[in-house]
Scaffold this motif. Structure first.
Motif, PDB file in Angstrom:
ATOM      1  N   ARG A  23       0.825  -1.212   0.000  1.00 33.99           N
ATOM      2  CA  ARG A  23       0.000   0.000   0.000  1.00 33.99           C
ATOM      3  C   ARG A  23       0.859   1.262   0.000  1.00 33.99           C
ATOM      4  N   ASN A  24       1.986   1.215   0.692  1.00 32.91           N
ATOM      5  CA  ASN A  24       2.890   2.370   0.684  1.00 32.91           C
ATOM      6  C   ASN A  24       3.462   2.597  -0.714  1.00 32.91           C
ATOM      7  N   LEU A  25       3.810   1.517  -1.396  1.00 31.80           N
ATOM      8  CA  LEU A  25       4.306   1.646  -2.770  1.00 31.80           C
ATOM      9  C   LEU A  25       3.231   2.223  -3.684  1.00 31.80           C
ATOM     10  N   ARG A  26       1.985   1.776  -3.490  1.00 28.93           N
ATOM     11  CA  ARG A  26       0.882   2.311  -4.300  1.00 28.93           C
ATOM     12  C   ARG A  26       0.718   3.804  -4.048  1.00 28.93           C
ATOM     13  N   ARG A  27       0.770   4.206  -2.794  1.00 26.56           N
ATOM     14  CA  ARG A  27       0.632   5.626  -2.451  1.00 26.56           C
ATOM     15  C   ARG A  27       1.727   6.452  -3.129  1.00 26.56           C
ATOM     16  N   ASP A  28       2.972   5.968  -3.054  1.00 24.63           N
ATOM     17  CA  ASP A  28       4.079   6.691  -3.672  1.00 24.63           C
ATOM     18  C   ASP A  28       3.899   6.789  -5.187  1.00 24.63           C
ATOM     19  N   ALA A  29       3.457   5.702  -5.814  1.00 24.73           N
ATOM     20  CA  ALA A  29       3.253   5.711  -7.264  1.00 24.73           C
ATOM     21  C   ALA A  29       2.110   6.650  -7.640  1.00 24.73           C
ATOM     22  N   ASN A  30       1.043   6.659  -6.839  1.00 30.64           N
ATOM     23  CA  ASN A  30      -0.075   7.579  -7.100  1.00 30.64           C
ATOM     24  C   ASN A  30       0.385   9.028  -7.008  1.00 30.64           C
ATOM     25  N   GLU A  31       1.165   9.334  -6.000  1.00 28.50           N
ATOM     26  CA  GLU A  31       1.683  10.697  -5.848  1.00 28.50           C
ATOM     27  C   GLU A  31       2.556  11.085  -7.042  1.00 28.50           C
ATOM     28  N   HIS A  32       3.361  10.137  -7.503  1.00 29.62           N
ATOM     29  CA  HIS A  32       4.227  10.397  -8.655  1.00 29.62           C
ATOM     30  C   HIS A  32       3.387  10.677  -9.907  1.00 29.62           C
ATOM     31  N   ALA A  33       2.342   9.866 -10.124  1.00 29.26           N
ATOM     32  CA  ALA A  33       1.479  10.068 -11.297  1.00 29.26           C
ATOM     33  C   ALA A  33       0.781  11.429 -11.218  1.00 29.26           C
ATOM     34  N   GLU A  44      -4.618  13.791 -18.377  1.00 27.87           N
ATOM     35  CA  GLU A  44      -5.516  13.307 -17.331  1.00 27.87           C
ATOM     36  C   GLU A  44      -5.922  11.865 -17.586  1.00 27.87           C
ATOM     37  N   ASP A  45      -6.138  11.517 -18.855  1.00 30.60           N
ATOM     38  CA  ASP A  45      -6.503  10.140 -19.189  1.00 30.60           C
ATOM     39  C   ASP A  45      -5.388   9.171 -18.819  1.00 30.60           C
ATOM     40  N   GLU A  46      -4.163   9.551 -19.117  1.00 39.11           N
ATOM     41  CA  GLU A  46      -3.026   8.692 -18.760  1.00 39.11           C
ATOM     42  C   GLU A  46      -2.899   8.563 -17.251  1.00 39.11           C
ATOM     43  N   GLU A  47      -3.150   9.647 -16.533  1.00 37.65           N
ATOM     44  CA  GLU A  47      -3.090   9.589 -15.066  1.00 37.65           C
ATOM     45  C   GLU A  47      -4.159   8.634 -14.543  1.00 37.65           C
ATOM     46  N   ARG A  48      -5.390   8.787 -15.023  1.00 43.08           N
ATOM     47  CA  ARG A  48      -6.501   7.937 -14.570  1.00 43.08           C
ATOM     48  C   ARG A  48      -6.202   6.474 -14.892  1.00 43.08           C
ATOM     49  N   ARG A  49      -5.696   6.211 -16.088  1.00 41.57           N
ATOM     50  CA  ARG A  49      -5.373   4.843 -16.492  1.00 41.57           C
ATOM     51  C   ARG A  49      -4.292   4.255 -15.587  1.00 41.57           C
ATOM     52  N   SER A  50      -3.272   5.053 -15.276  1.00 45.42           N
ATOM     53  CA  SER A  50      -2.195   4.547 -14.424  1.00 45.42           C
ATOM     54  C   SER A  50      -2.691   4.314 -12.998  1.00 45.42           C
ATOM     55  N   LEU A  51      -3.554   5.195 -12.479  1.00 46.66           N
ATOM     56  CA  LEU A  51      -4.099   4.995 -11.134  1.00 46.66           C
ATOM     57  C   LEU A  51      -4.961   3.737 -11.077  1.00 46.66           C
ATOM     58  N   ASP A  52      -5.770   3.515 -12.111  1.00 44.79           N
ATOM     59  CA  ASP A  52      -6.599   2.305 -12.157  1.00 44.79           C
ATOM     60  C   ASP A  52      -5.725   1.054 -12.227  1.00 44.79           C
ATOM     61  N   GLU A  53      -4.697   1.088 -13.058  1.00 44.06           N
ATOM     62  CA  GLU A  53      -3.797  -0.060 -13.204  1.00 44.06           C
ATOM     63  C   GLU A  53      -3.054  -0.334 -11.888  1.00 44.06           C
ATOM     64  N   LEU A  54      -2.627   0.724 -11.217  1.00 44.56           N
ATOM     65  CA  LEU A  54      -1.959   0.559  -9.923  1.00 44.56           C
ATOM     66  C   LEU A  54      -2.895  -0.085  -8.909  1.00 44.56           C
ATOM     67  N   GLN A  55      -4.165   0.318  -8.911  1.00 44.94           N
ATOM     68  CA  GLN A  55      -5.126  -0.263  -7.973  1.00 44.94           C
ATOM     69  C   GLN A  55      -5.344  -1.742  -8.275  1.00 44.94           C
ATOM     70  N   LYS A  56      -5.467  -2.095  -9.559  1.00 47.81           N
ATOM     71  CA  LYS A  56      -5.646  -3.501  -9.933  1.00 47.81           C
ATOM     72  C   LYS A  56      -4.434  -4.333  -9.507  1.00 47.81           C
ATOM     73  N   LEU A  57      -3.240  -3.788  -9.739  1.00 48.14           N
ATOM     74  CA  LEU A  57      -2.018  -4.489  -9.351  1.00 48.14           C
ATOM     75  C   LEU A  57      -1.948  -4.665  -7.832  1.00 48.14           C
ATOM     76  N   THR A  58      -2.326  -3.632  -7.105  1.00 48.52           N
ATOM     77  CA  THR A  58      -2.339  -3.710  -5.641  1.00 48.52           C
ATOM     78  C   THR A  58      -3.327  -4.773  -5.176  1.00 48.52           C
ATOM     79  N   ASP A  59      -4.516  -4.787  -5.756  1.00 46.39           N
ATOM     80  CA  ASP A  59      -5.535  -5.770  -5.370  1.00 46.39           C
ATOM     81  C   ASP A  59      -5.052  -7.196  -5.632  1.00 46.39           C
ATOM     82  N   ARG A  60      -4.426  -7.406  -6.799  1.00 45.34           N
ATOM     83  CA  ARG A  60      -3.914  -8.749  -7.120  1.00 45.34           C
ATOM     84  C   ARG A  60      -2.822  -9.162  -6.139  1.00 45.34           C
ATOM     85  N   THR A  61      -1.944  -8.235  -5.795  1.00 40.82           N
ATOM     86  CA  THR A  61      -0.841  -8.538  -4.893  1.00 40.82           C
ATOM     87  C   THR A  61      -1.351  -8.847  -3.489  1.00 40.82           C
TER      88      THR A  61
END
Length: 79
Positions: A23-33, A44-61
């Motif tokens: 979760r800390n890694l996700r937070r840092d990546a979200n802040e970076h995006a 904005e579309d790229e940001e939204r896509r990256s945030l969604d992808e980060l959330q999916k990756l976090t959920d899978r992990t």
């Protein structure tokens, strides 16, 4: 059996630490995006896509951590 119960507590604690790290890694990546979007390096579309992808990756992990924790607890409690 008491020792096995203690070991399962250790496993649960390690799993929780791993989830916190993810979760800390996700937070840092979200802040970076968000910073990249603010600096107009991405849209904005790229940001939204990256945030969604980060959330999916976090959920899978996190799901994988839960699965491994359950398997390890079962292994420990088996006589």
């Amino acid at each position: 059996e008491e020792r096995r119960r203690e070991l399962t507590k250790v496993v649960r604690h390690a799993a929780e630490e791993a989830k916190i790290a993810v979760r800390n890694l996700r937070r840092d990546a979200n802040e970076h995006a968000k910073k990249l979007m603010k600096d107009k390096e991405i849209t904005e579309d790229e940001e939204r896509r990256s945030l969604d992808e980060l959330q999916k990756l976090t959920d899978r992990t996190v799901a994988e951590i839960d699965r491994l924790t359950s398997a390890k607890e079962a292994e420990i409690m088996a006589v």
